[in-house]
Write an enzyme that holds these catalytic residues in place. Structure first.
Site, PDB file in Angstrom:
ATOM      1  CG  LEU A   1       4.791  -9.565  -5.455  1.00 47.08           C
ATOM      2  CD1 LEU A   1       4.746 -10.199  -7.139  1.00 47.08           C
ATOM      3  CD2 LEU A   1       4.434  -8.382  -5.072  1.00 47.08           C
TER       4      LEU A   1
ATOM      5  CE  LYS B   1      -3.087  -3.148   7.646  1.00 46.89           C
ATOM      6  NZ  LYS B   1      -2.127  -2.935   7.151  1.00 46.89           N
TER       7      LYS B   1
ATOM      8  CB  THR C   1       3.736   1.685  13.689  1.00 52.78           C
ATOM      9  OG1 THR C   1       2.904   1.679  13.795  1.00 52.78           O
ATOM     10  CG2 THR C   1       4.659   0.911  14.014  1.00 52.78           C
ATOM     11  CG  ASP C   2       0.568   5.392  15.413  1.00 50.84           C
ATOM     12  OD1 ASP C   2       0.450   4.258  15.525  1.00 50.84           O
ATOM     13  OD2 ASP C   2      -0.476   6.009  15.207  1.00 50.84           O
ATOM     14  CD  GLU C   3      -0.770  -0.735  15.758  1.00 45.05           C
ATOM     15  OE1 GLU C   3      -1.053  -1.301  16.277  1.00 45.05           O
ATOM     16  OE2 GLU C   3      -1.286  -0.115  14.531  1.00 45.05           O
TER      17      GLU C   3
ATOM     18  CD  GLU D   1       3.377 -11.186   6.730  1.00 44.38           C
ATOM     19  OE1 GLU D   1       2.935 -10.772   6.460  1.00 44.38           O
ATOM     20  OE2 GLU D   1       4.216 -11.083   6.296  1.00 44.38           O
TER      21      GLU D   1
ATOM     22  CE1 TYR E   1       3.162  -3.665  11.693  1.00 44.97           C
ATOM     23  CE2 TYR E   1       1.810  -2.376  13.651  1.00 44.97           C
ATOM     24  CZ  TYR E   1       2.529  -2.835  12.146  1.00 44.97           C
ATOM     25  OH  TYR E   1       2.704  -1.174  11.002  1.00 44.97           O
TER      26      TYR E   1
ATOM     27  N   PRO F   1     -17.524  -4.702   9.536  1.00 45.42           N
ATOM     28  CG  PRO F   1     -15.251  -6.038   9.952  1.00 45.42           C
ATOM     29  CD  PRO F   1     -16.757  -5.164   8.950  1.00 45.42           C
TER      30      PRO F   1
ATOM     31  CE  LYS G   1       7.093  -0.994  10.926  1.00 48.99           C
ATOM     32  NZ  LYS G   1       8.152  -1.611  10.156  1.00 48.99           N
TER      33      LYS G   1
ATOM     34  CG  PHE H   1      -1.166   1.065   1.750  1.00 50.58           C
ATOM     35  CD1 PHE H   1      -2.145   2.331   0.432  1.00 50.58           C
ATOM     36  CD2 PHE H   1      -2.031   1.249   3.113  1.00 50.58           C
ATOM     37  CE1 PHE H   1      -2.931   3.144   1.346  1.00 50.58           C
ATOM     38  CE2 PHE H   1      -2.556   2.796   3.363  1.00 50.58           C
ATOM     39  CZ  PHE H   1      -2.956   3.516   2.645  1.00 50.58           C
TER      40      PHE H   1
HETATM   41  P1  NAD Z   1       1.602  -3.533   3.735  1.00 53.45           P
HETATM   42  O1  NAD Z   1       0.958  -4.659   3.732  1.00 53.45           O
HETATM   43  O2  NAD Z   1       0.177  -3.250   2.368  1.00 53.45           O
HETATM   44  O3  NAD Z   1       2.305  -3.546   2.525  1.00 53.45           O
HETATM   45  C1  NAD Z   1       3.815  -4.753   3.066  1.00 53.45           C
HETATM   46  C2  NAD Z   1       4.409  -4.672   1.430  1.00 53.45           C
HETATM   47  O4  NAD Z   1       5.608  -5.945   2.161  1.00 53.45           O
HETATM   48  C3  NAD Z   1       3.760  -6.246   0.542  1.00 53.45           C
HETATM   49  O5  NAD Z   1       3.456  -6.065  -0.238  1.00 53.45           O
HETATM   50  C4  NAD Z   1       4.384  -6.925   1.116  1.00 53.45           C
HETATM   51  O6  NAD Z   1       4.465  -8.266  -0.325  1.00 53.45           O
HETATM   52  C5  NAD Z   1       5.748  -6.615   1.104  1.00 53.45           C
HETATM   53  N1  NAD Z   1       7.118  -7.638   1.952  1.00 53.45           N
HETATM   54  C6  NAD Z   1       6.221  -8.585   3.332  1.00 53.45           C
HETATM   55  N2  NAD Z   1       7.585  -9.041   3.602  1.00 53.45           N
HETATM   56  C7  NAD Z   1       8.095  -9.044   2.938  1.00 53.45           C
HETATM   57  C8  NAD Z   1       9.449  -9.644   3.034  1.00 53.45           C
HETATM   58  N3  NAD Z   1      10.133 -10.777   3.536  1.00 53.45           N
HETATM   59  N4  NAD Z   1      10.624  -9.333   1.630  1.00 53.45           N
HETATM   60  C9  NAD Z   1       9.738  -8.163   1.386  1.00 53.45           C
HETATM   61  N5  NAD Z   1       8.693  -8.066   0.904  1.00 53.45           N
HETATM   62  C10 NAD Z   1       8.101  -7.969   1.732  1.00 53.45           C
HETATM   63  O7  NAD Z   1       1.735  -2.569   4.479  1.00 53.45           O
HETATM   64  P2  NAD Z   1       1.563  -0.946   4.690  1.00 53.45           P
HETATM   65  O8  NAD Z   1       0.591  -0.780   4.950  1.00 53.45           O
HETATM   66  O9  NAD Z   1       2.291  -0.328   3.367  1.00 53.45           O
HETATM   67  O10 NAD Z   1       2.527  -0.536   5.309  1.00 53.45           O
HETATM   68  C11 NAD Z   1       4.307   0.130   4.797  1.00 53.45           C
HETATM   69  C12 NAD Z   1       5.107   0.337   6.057  1.00 53.45           C
HETATM   70  O11 NAD Z   1       4.619   0.938   6.827  1.00 53.45           O
HETATM   71  C13 NAD Z   1       5.480  -0.974   7.186  1.00 53.45           C
HETATM   72  O12 NAD Z   1       6.962  -0.913   7.632  1.00 53.45           O
HETATM   73  C14 NAD Z   1       4.359  -0.809   8.240  1.00 53.45           C
HETATM   74  O13 NAD Z   1       4.751  -1.105   9.180  1.00 53.45           O
HETATM   75  C15 NAD Z   1       4.232   0.440   8.366  1.00 53.45           C
HETATM   76  N6  NAD Z   1       3.171   1.397   8.490  1.00 53.45           N
HETATM   77  C16 NAD Z   1       1.485   1.310   8.823  1.00 53.45           C
HETATM   78  C17 NAD Z   1       0.863   2.046   8.385  1.00 53.45           C
HETATM   79  C18 NAD Z   1      -0.149   2.135   8.095  1.00 53.45           C
HETATM   80  O14 NAD Z   1      -1.233   2.149   8.408  1.00 53.45           O
HETATM   81  N7  NAD Z   1      -0.855   0.911   6.500  1.00 53.45           N
HETATM   82  C19 NAD Z   1       1.160   2.695  10.119  1.00 53.45           C
HETATM   83  C20 NAD Z   1       1.711   3.013  10.419  1.00 53.45           C
HETATM   84  C21 NAD Z   1       3.119   1.951  10.334  1.00 53.45           C
HETATM   85  P1  TYD Z   2      -6.236  -1.785  11.709  1.00 50.81           P
HETATM   86  O1  TYD Z   2      -6.654  -1.066  10.625  1.00 50.81           O
HETATM   87  O2  TYD Z   2      -6.418  -2.999  11.299  1.00 50.81           O
HETATM   88  O3  TYD Z   2      -4.974  -0.657  11.843  1.00 50.81           O
HETATM   89  P2  TYD Z   2      -4.571  -1.502  12.926  1.00 50.81           P
HETATM   90  O4  TYD Z   2      -4.406  -1.932  14.109  1.00 50.81           O
HETATM   91  O5  TYD Z   2      -2.771  -0.582  12.815  1.00 50.81           O
HETATM   92  O6  TYD Z   2      -4.722   0.338  14.121  1.00 50.81           O
HETATM   93  O7  TYD Z   2      -7.397  -1.140  12.891  1.00 50.81           O
HETATM   94  C1  TYD Z   2      -7.755   0.351  12.919  1.00 50.81           C
HETATM   95  C2  TYD Z   2      -8.666   0.384  13.936  1.00 50.81           C
HETATM   96  O8  TYD Z   2      -9.598  -0.211  13.927  1.00 50.81           O
HETATM   97  C3  TYD Z   2      -8.062  -0.796  15.259  1.00 50.81           C
HETATM   98  O9  TYD Z   2      -8.627   0.507  16.557  1.00 50.81           O
HETATM   99  C4  TYD Z   2      -9.460  -2.003  15.214  1.00 50.81           C
HETATM  100  C5  TYD Z   2     -10.225  -1.571  14.595  1.00 50.81           C
HETATM  101  N1  TYD Z   2     -11.078  -2.265  13.588  1.00 50.81           N
HETATM  102  C6  TYD Z   2     -12.243  -2.648  13.695  1.00 50.81           C
HETATM  103  O10 TYD Z   2     -12.103  -2.351  14.638  1.00 50.81           O
HETATM  104  N2  TYD Z   2     -12.759  -4.437  12.757  1.00 50.81           N
HETATM  105  C7  TYD Z   2     -11.746  -4.369  11.522  1.00 50.81           C
HETATM  106  O11 TYD Z   2     -12.353  -4.908  10.926  1.00 50.81           O
HETATM  107  C8  TYD Z   2     -10.785  -4.235  11.957  1.00 50.81           C
HETATM  108  C9  TYD Z   2      -9.795  -4.431  10.907  1.00 50.81           C
HETATM  109  C10 TYD Z   2      -9.720  -2.749  12.380  1.00 50.81           C
END
Ligand code: NAD
Ligand code: TYD
Length: 359
Positions: free
Chosen positions: A35, A199, A134-136, A84, A160, A215, A164, A11
């Protein structure tokens, strides 16, 4: 700039690549992605100026591959997104999170140390390892707590977040121990085009489009700070351009609200943008669902450092960002079909939402 982007078929990584290709005409990108279920080459279709992007399917834990890519492409910048990323999956099976997020990050750091510090192909001022965190990692806030800052203590709640956090500590240690020029950003929850529909925002839109239950875990009162993905990508570009080695920045969207309010807002927008939908009002699809174990109550970020030092602040409001997002999903049914048809996704949805059931 010869950039290795890890996780560029996911993403945020794919949005970042698009932004760099259109905004940085001198950038060449090698995109390393395994992938997994979360990555798709659909995300890399129609890249702007795509001849400056090359895709390599591979694992960030593959040290021989990393060493070869860095040397062969004379990589001077690494932007590390691959991970992941889904908290609920980490609760079901933590091991892949530690393999990729911790051991994979270690392999990438070692490759960077081997090439940039041992072989010294460029002056160290010319290279950068940027790690996306991440903030998590900071755990949960209560309503009266001040927001997280760059010096907040680590207190991860989920496997997770723990993985991180471990990765962050490795990145910090490579700066301190070996002088590897690193930067780290901690962003809040992203939303926008090309997010995998596991998500919250993407799942809400995907289910609302198909008239399926949306949900909401527990009482829906958990608070997140929502960041539009393109704003996040701009912030990372600002850190690459102007952030100092060793620096850490928080990137927030400035949009704190409860999950239930967010889902209601998305449903309201869908009512407006899809006036002929048979699923209107979409809010009737909202379904309470068993809470996530260890569910963090609130995240909030103090974004003043990146604003003050690098001049970055988010551009999209929650309303404008969500509108763009809903419109993108509606305009891209082929992407949605490909992603929803992915067996890794179908099995997860059946196992997770089937198993825990409605409250
Ligand atoms: P995502 O799950 O959409 O994509 C992760 C990508 O990493 C995928 O394309 C997957 O194929 C690839 N990948 C997984 N394992 C791999 C490996 N061993 N080698 C090579 N590629 C691999 O994730 P995202 O939401 O785009 O998040 C990207 C980064 O941002 C992550 O590090 C995540 O922790 C961080 N982040 C995301 C969010 C969010 O809201 N999405 C928030 C805070 C931090
Ligand atoms: P998520 O999108 O999984 O991101 P993160 O856990 O990294 O913050 O979840 C965002 C918030 O939404 C989290 O408080 C959990 C909640 N959530 C639901 O209520 N229902 C759902 O089906 C999912 C996936 C998340």
């Amino acid at each position: 700039m010869a950039m290795l982007v890890t996780g560029g078929a996911g993403f945020i990584g794919s949005n970042f690549i698009r932004r760099v290709l259109s905004a940085d005409p001198k950038a060449w990108i090698v995109d390393l992605d395994l992938l997994t279920y979360a990555g798709t080459e659909e995300n890399l279709k129609d890249l702007p100026d795509g001849q400056r992007h090359s895709f390599v399917r591979g694992d960030i834990g593959d040290r021989a591959l990393l060493a070869d890519l860095l040397r062969r492409h004379r990589i001077d910048t690494i932007v590390h997104f691959a991970a992941e990323t889904h908290v609920d999956r980490s609760l079901a099976d933590p091991s892949p999170f530690f393999r990729t997020n911790v051991m994979g990050t270690l392999a990438l750091l070692e490759a960077a140390r081997g090439y940039w510090i041992r072989e010294k192909p460029f002056p160290l001022e010319a290279v950068r390892f940027h790690h996306i965190s991440t903030d998590e990692v900071f755990g949960s806030l209560s309503p009266e707590d001040p927001p997280f800052s760059e010096t907040s203590p680590y207190a991860p709640s989920s496997p997770y977040a723990a993985s991180k956090a471990a990765a962050d500590h490795l990145v910090r240690a490579y700066f301190r121990s070996y002088g590897l020029p690193v930067t780290i950003t901690h962003c809040s929850n992203n939303y926008g085009p090309r997010q995998f529909p596991e998500k919250l925002v993407a799942l809400t839109i995907a289910n609302a489009l198909r008239g399926e239950p949306i949900p909401v875990y527990g009482d829906g009162g958990q608070i997140r700070d929502w960041l539009y993905v393109e704003d996040h990508c701009e912030a990372v570009r600002a850190v690459l351009a102007r952030g100092k080695p060793g620096a850490i920045y928080l990137i927030g969207g400035g949009n704190q609200l409860t999950n239930l309010s967010l889902v209601e807002k998305v449903c309201g927008l869908m009512d407006e943008l899809l006036p002929k939908s048979v699923h209107r009002p979409h809010a009737k699809l909202i379904s309470p669902f068993a809470d996530r174990p260890g569910h963090d109550r609130r995240y909030a970020l103090d974004g003043s450092k990146i604003q003050r030092e690098l001049g970055w602040s988010s551009r999209e409001t929650l309303d404008s960002g969500l509108r763009k997002t809903v419109k993108w999903y509606r305009a891209n049914p082929a992407w949605m079909r490909a992603v929803l048809g992915n067996p890794g996704h179908r099995e997860w949805i059946a196992a997770h939402y089937g198993r825990r059931g409605n409250r």
